[in-house]
Motif scaffolding. Structure first.
Motif, PDB file in Angstrom:
ATOM      1  N   ALA A   1     -18.104 -31.264  29.138  1.00 37.00           N
ATOM      2  CA  ALA A   1     -19.231 -30.381  28.821  1.00 37.00           C
ATOM      3  C   ALA A   1     -19.801 -30.657  27.435  1.00 37.00           C
ATOM      4  N   GLY A   2     -19.165 -31.580  26.685  1.00 33.94           N
ATOM      5  CA  GLY A   2     -19.724 -31.967  25.398  1.00 33.94           C
ATOM      6  C   GLY A   2     -18.867 -31.741  24.177  1.00 33.94           C
ATOM      7  N   ALA A   3     -17.686 -31.150  24.311  1.00 38.31           N
ATOM      8  CA  ALA A   3     -16.801 -30.961  23.161  1.00 38.31           C
ATOM      9  C   ALA A   3     -16.135 -32.295  22.829  1.00 38.31           C
ATOM     10  N   CYS A   4     -16.466 -32.852  21.664  1.00 38.46           N
ATOM     11  CA  CYS A   4     -16.020 -34.202  21.313  1.00 38.46           C
ATOM     12  C   CYS A   4     -14.877 -34.244  20.303  1.00 38.46           C
ATOM     13  N   THR A   5     -14.568 -33.126  19.691  1.00 39.01           N
ATOM     14  CA  THR A   5     -13.550 -33.108  18.648  1.00 39.01           C
ATOM     15  C   THR A   5     -12.569 -31.965  18.916  1.00 39.01           C
ATOM     16  N   PRO A   6     -11.380 -32.043  18.324  1.00 41.46           N
ATOM     17  CA  PRO A   6     -10.446 -30.923  18.466  1.00 41.46           C
ATOM     18  C   PRO A   6     -11.048 -29.597  17.988  1.00 41.46           C
TER      19      PRO A   6
ATOM     20  N   GLU B   1      -4.421 -29.358  30.426  1.00 41.92           N
ATOM     21  CA  GLU B   1      -5.110 -30.647  30.255  1.00 41.92           C
ATOM     22  C   GLU B   1      -6.461 -30.625  30.956  1.00 41.92           C
ATOM     23  N   GLU B   2      -6.488 -30.081  32.171  1.00 46.81           N
ATOM     24  CA  GLU B   2      -7.729 -30.042  32.936  1.00 46.81           C
ATOM     25  C   GLU B   2      -8.801 -29.228  32.222  1.00 46.81           C
ATOM     26  N   GLN B   3      -8.403 -28.143  31.577  1.00 43.26           N
ATOM     27  CA  GLN B   3      -9.370 -27.340  30.836  1.00 43.26           C
ATOM     28  C   GLN B   3      -9.930 -28.129  29.648  1.00 43.26           C
ATOM     29  N   VAL B   4      -9.056 -28.818  28.919  1.00 46.85           N
ATOM     30  CA  VAL B   4      -9.508 -29.634  27.782  1.00 46.85           C
ATOM     31  C   VAL B   4     -10.461 -30.716  28.270  1.00 46.85           C
ATOM     32  N   LYS B   5     -10.106 -31.380  29.362  1.00 48.06           N
ATOM     33  CA  LYS B   5     -10.970 -32.422  29.918  1.00 48.06           C
ATOM     34  C   LYS B   5     -12.310 -31.844  30.365  1.00 48.06           C
ATOM     35  N   GLY B   6     -12.280 -30.651  30.923  1.00 48.91           N
ATOM     36  CA  GLY B   6     -13.520 -29.994  31.342  1.00 48.91           C
ATOM     37  C   GLY B   6     -14.421 -29.680  30.160  1.00 48.91           C
ATOM     38  N   HIS B   7     -13.830 -29.203  29.077  1.00 46.23           N
ATOM     39  CA  HIS B   7     -14.620 -28.927  27.873  1.00 46.23           C
ATOM     40  C   HIS B   7     -15.172 -30.222  27.285  1.00 46.23           C
TER      41      HIS B   7
END
Length: 77
Positions: free
Chosen positions: A23-28, A14-20
């Motif tokens: 950083a600007g990743a807005c979609t799956p 989860e923390e990695q997804v939140k970090g991305h």
């Protein structure tokens, strides 16, 4: 350290997804490009969507604040 895995195929937390997302990743799809989560079995895509949520992305928040711009397209001949 308590790790909650979102994608067990690639070991993405989860923390990695939140970090991305920060950083600007807005979609799956953008998350998948960043860390491969959601590209194998696809079982985590809904969880990734839930983590991203509406407005979680800074660029999405900026887009929501802007007025919609309508462009008139020419009619097909």
């Amino acid at each position: 350290m308590n790790r909650v895995f979102v994608c067990s195929c690639f070991g993405v937390t989860e923390e990695q997804v939140k970090g991305h997302a920060e950083a600007g990743a807005c979609t799956p799809r953008q998350i998948a490009s960043a860390c491969k989560a959601g590209t194998d079995c696809g079982g985590c895509v809904r969880r990734i969507q839930a983590l991203l949520g509406r407005g979680a992305c800074p660029r999405r928040r900026l887009a929501d604040q802007e007025e919609a711009v309508l462009v008139e397209l020419p009619e097909a001949a």
